[in-house]
Design a protein around this motif. Structure first.
Motif, mmCIF file in Angstrom:
data_model
loop_
_atom_site.group_PDB
_atom_site.id
_atom_site.type_symbol
_atom_site.label_atom_id
_atom_site.label_comp_id
_atom_site.label_asym_id
_atom_site.label_seq_id
_atom_site.Cartn_x
_atom_site.Cartn_y
_atom_site.Cartn_z
ATOM 1 N N GLN A 249 38.237 36.128 28.491
ATOM 2 C CA GLN A 249 37.614 34.597 28.705
ATOM 3 C C GLN A 249 36.528 34.970 29.828
ATOM 4 O O GLN A 249 36.872 35.656 30.795
ATOM 5 C CB GLN A 249 38.459 33.589 28.969
ATOM 6 C CG GLN A 249 37.859 32.393 29.059
ATOM 7 C CD GLN A 249 39.050 31.270 29.264
ATOM 8 O OE1 GLN A 249 40.081 31.726 29.581
ATOM 9 N NE2 GLN A 249 38.556 29.933 28.673
ATOM 10 N N VAL A 251 34.499 34.883 32.991
ATOM 11 C CA VAL A 251 34.774 34.133 34.233
ATOM 12 C C VAL A 251 33.641 34.230 35.188
ATOM 13 O O VAL A 251 33.394 33.332 36.133
ATOM 14 C CB VAL A 251 35.863 34.662 35.051
ATOM 15 C CG1 VAL A 251 37.210 34.506 34.336
ATOM 16 C CG2 VAL A 251 35.709 36.178 35.465
ATOM 17 N N ASP A 252 32.328 34.879 34.859
ATOM 18 C CA ASP A 252 31.252 34.893 35.456
ATOM 19 C C ASP A 252 30.281 35.651 35.034
ATOM 20 O O ASP A 252 30.476 36.473 33.821
ATOM 21 C CB ASP A 252 31.459 35.666 36.848
ATOM 22 C CG ASP A 252 30.403 35.243 37.830
ATOM 23 O OD1 ASP A 252 29.442 34.521 37.432
ATOM 24 O OD2 ASP A 252 30.395 35.717 38.998
ATOM 25 N N ASP A 263 38.296 37.902 32.470
ATOM 26 C CA ASP A 263 39.417 37.387 33.191
ATOM 27 C C ASP A 263 40.713 38.299 33.157
ATOM 28 O O ASP A 263 41.780 38.379 33.823
ATOM 29 C CB ASP A 263 40.083 36.088 32.766
ATOM 30 C CG ASP A 263 40.451 36.142 31.064
ATOM 31 O OD1 ASP A 263 40.065 37.146 30.524
ATOM 32 O OD2 ASP A 263 41.461 35.391 30.806
ATOM 33 N N ARG A 264 40.673 39.389 32.569
ATOM 34 C CA ARG A 264 41.827 40.256 32.215
ATOM 35 C C ARG A 264 41.429 41.749 32.065
ATOM 36 O O ARG A 264 40.229 41.758 31.774
ATOM 37 C CB ARG A 264 42.699 39.902 31.275
ATOM 38 C CG ARG A 264 42.013 39.614 29.764
ATOM 39 C CD ARG A 264 42.750 38.951 28.514
ATOM 40 N NE ARG A 264 43.903 39.736 28.333
ATOM 41 C CZ ARG A 264 44.156 40.615 27.513
ATOM 42 N NH1 ARG A 264 42.853 40.974 26.692
ATOM 43 N NH2 ARG A 264 45.288 40.970 27.348
#
Length: 385
Positions: A249, A251-252, A263-264
Motif C-alpha cells: 500500500q 505510504v508516500d 508500507d511493507r
C-alpha cells in the motif's frame, strides 16, 4: 539486401479494385480481434472487421530473400477496458498470438488465402499508452534460403506462453479467483482468494499449481497457504507456491513522482534491484487497472522507482499496488532465480565466428589463435569435422 517484391495471389489480383487489409489477431486464450483498413466495417461470412480508427496502425509487410523471416509491426493504443487493455498486454496475454492479414476488395469482400501469417513476438513501448507488437512470419512458408539467427540473450518475455514462468497466474483480470466447478489440467497455475477480502492481501502472495488434475468443487474449501502443502478442491489438487507477484500500500510518493514508498517488506528474497524491469499493477484509485514498468527497487527504503511520473494526483497515498519480479534475460537469472532453463530461448554456448575460424593454439604467429579451453559442449575434433 533490399526487400523482395511479393505478388498477390492470382485469385486476388483479378478483382482488387478497392483493396483493404484485414487484420485478425487470435490470442492463445481464444479471444479474437478483427480490424479493417477502411472507413466502414467489413463483414464476411458472419465475421465483422471494424475500422482501425486510430486504435491500430499496421506497417508494411516485409518479405526478404536473405534468410530473414517475413515480418510486420502493429502499433496499438492501450486503454483500460478497451480491446488492447494495458493490463492484458503487460500480463503477456498477446504473447505468441496468431496474426493473419488478408487483402480484400472493400466493394466486394471475399476471403482468400492469407497474404501474411505470423506470431506476435516482442512488445515495445513508445509514446504513453501506445505499444508496438513485432510480428514474425511463419518460417515454414518463407521463400528463398533459410538460416537461423543466434543470440545469447533470451528472445521471449518473462511470463509469456513460451517462458511459462507463472509471473501472473492464469485466472482472468484483476481479482478474479479460481473458478468453481471447472476442470484444470496438470501444471496449470491459478490465484485463489483465500480470505474473501477485496485487497491484494486476500491472495496471500501465493500461486497455486495444479499437481493433480481434476474439477474444482462447487464451493471453495479452506486453502492451505503453507508453501509446498496441497489442498484438495473437488477432484483437483492444488499446491501452494511462493508467488513472484507481491503487494503493498502506498505510504508516500517521492523523487518528483518517480518513487513509490510502500508500507511493507514484500519479499524476503527482494534485495536491491529485485523488482527492476518488473511491472506495477495499480489495484485501486485513479490508476486502477493500469500497469507500469519498474526501473528499480530499494530494499532499505521499500521504494519502487518507475520510469513514468506517478505524481500529479494520478497515484495517491493509500492506493494498493501489486508488482512482480523482473528479468534481465540473462542465463544466470534464468538458471538461479527462476530455475527455468528448459524454457530459455537463447543459444548461450554458441561458439561464434572467431572461435569457429580459429587456428591451432600451437600455430606460431597465428592472428586468431584457438583458446586452450573450449566450452564443454565442443572440442577440437568437433570443430575440424
Amino acid at each position: 539486401m533490399s526487400p523482395a517484391m511479393k505478388s498477390l495471389h492470382i485469385s486476388l489480383t483479378a478483382f482488387l479494385l478497392a483493396p483493404a487489409r484485414l487484420l485478425t489477431i487470435t490470442r492463445a486464450d481464444g479471444t479474437v480481434y478483427r480490424f479493417a483498413e477502411s472507413q466502414l466495417p467489413i463483414t464476411i461470412g458472419g465475421n465483422t472487421w471494424t475500422p482501425l480508427g486510430g486504435l491500430v496502425t499496421l506497417s508494411a509487410m516485409k518479405h526478404t530473400i536473405d534468410g530473414s523471416v517475413p515480418s510486420t509491426d502493429i502499433d496499438v493504443a492501450m486503454k483500460s477496458g478497451g480491446p488492447f487493455d494495458s493490463v492484458d498486454i503487460e500480463r503477456k496475454m498477446f504473447a505468441n498470438a496468431l496474426v493473419q492479414i488478408h487483402v480484400v476488395d472493400r466493394d466486394d469482400p471475399v476471403i482468400a488465402d492469407a497474404y501474411f501469417t505470423g506470431r506476435i513476438g516482442q512488445t515495445t513501448y513508445g509514446a504513453p499508452q501506445y505499444c508496438k507488437f513485432s510480428v514474425r512470419g511463419a518460417t515454414a512458408k518463407a521463400k528463398g534460403n533459410m538460416m537461423q539467427h543466434f543470440q545469447a540473450m533470451c528472445r521471449t518475455d518473462l511470463g509469456s506462453t513460451l517462458c511459462k514462468v507463472p509471473i501472473w497466474p492464469v485466472g482472468g483480470t484483476h481479482f478474479t479467483t479460481i473458478a468453481r466447478s471447472t476442470p484444470y489440467p496438470l501444471g496449470h497455475f491459478v490465484r485463489v482468494n483465500v480470505t474473501g477480502g477485496t485487497t491484494p492481501a486476500a491472495f496471500a502472495e501465493r500461486a497455486f499449481e495444479v499437481t493433480g488434475e481434476g474439477t474444482t468443487a462447487a464451493s471453495q474449501p479452506s486453502y492451505d497457504i503453507t508453501i509446498g502443502n496441497s489442498t484438495t478442491d473437488g477432484s483437483c489438487v492444488l499446491t501452494a507456491r511462493d508467488s513472484w507477484t507481491r503487494y503493498g500500500q502506498v505510504v508516500d510518493i517521492v523523487d518528483d513522482g518517480h518513487g513509490i514508498i510502500i508500507d511493507r517488506d514484500p519479499d524476503a528474497r527482494a534485495v536491491d534491484g529485485w523488482f527492476a524491469q518488473g511491472l506495477i499493477y495499480f489495484r485501486s484509485g485513479y490508476l486502477f487497472g493500469q500497469a507500469e514498468v519498474i526501473a528499480n527497487w530499494d530494499q532499505s527504503d521499500k521504494k519502487l522507482t518507475t520510469f513514468m511520473n506517478m505524481g500529479n494526483g494520478a497515484l495517491a497515498v493509500g492506493d494498493y499496488i501489486e508488482f512482480n519480479r523482473g528479468c534481465d534475460l540473462r542465463k544466470v537469472t534464468c538458471d538461479q532465480v527462476f530455475h527455468n532453463s528448459k524454457n530459455r530461448r537463447s543459444e548461450d554456448d554458441f561458439l561464434g565466428v572467431d572461435l569457429l575460424t580459429a587456428s591451432s593454439p600451437t600455430s606460431a604467429g597465428s592472428a586468431n589463435p584457438l583458446p586452450a579451453t573450449l566450452p564443454p559442449l565442443f572440442n577440437l575434433r568437433t570443430l575440424v569435422e
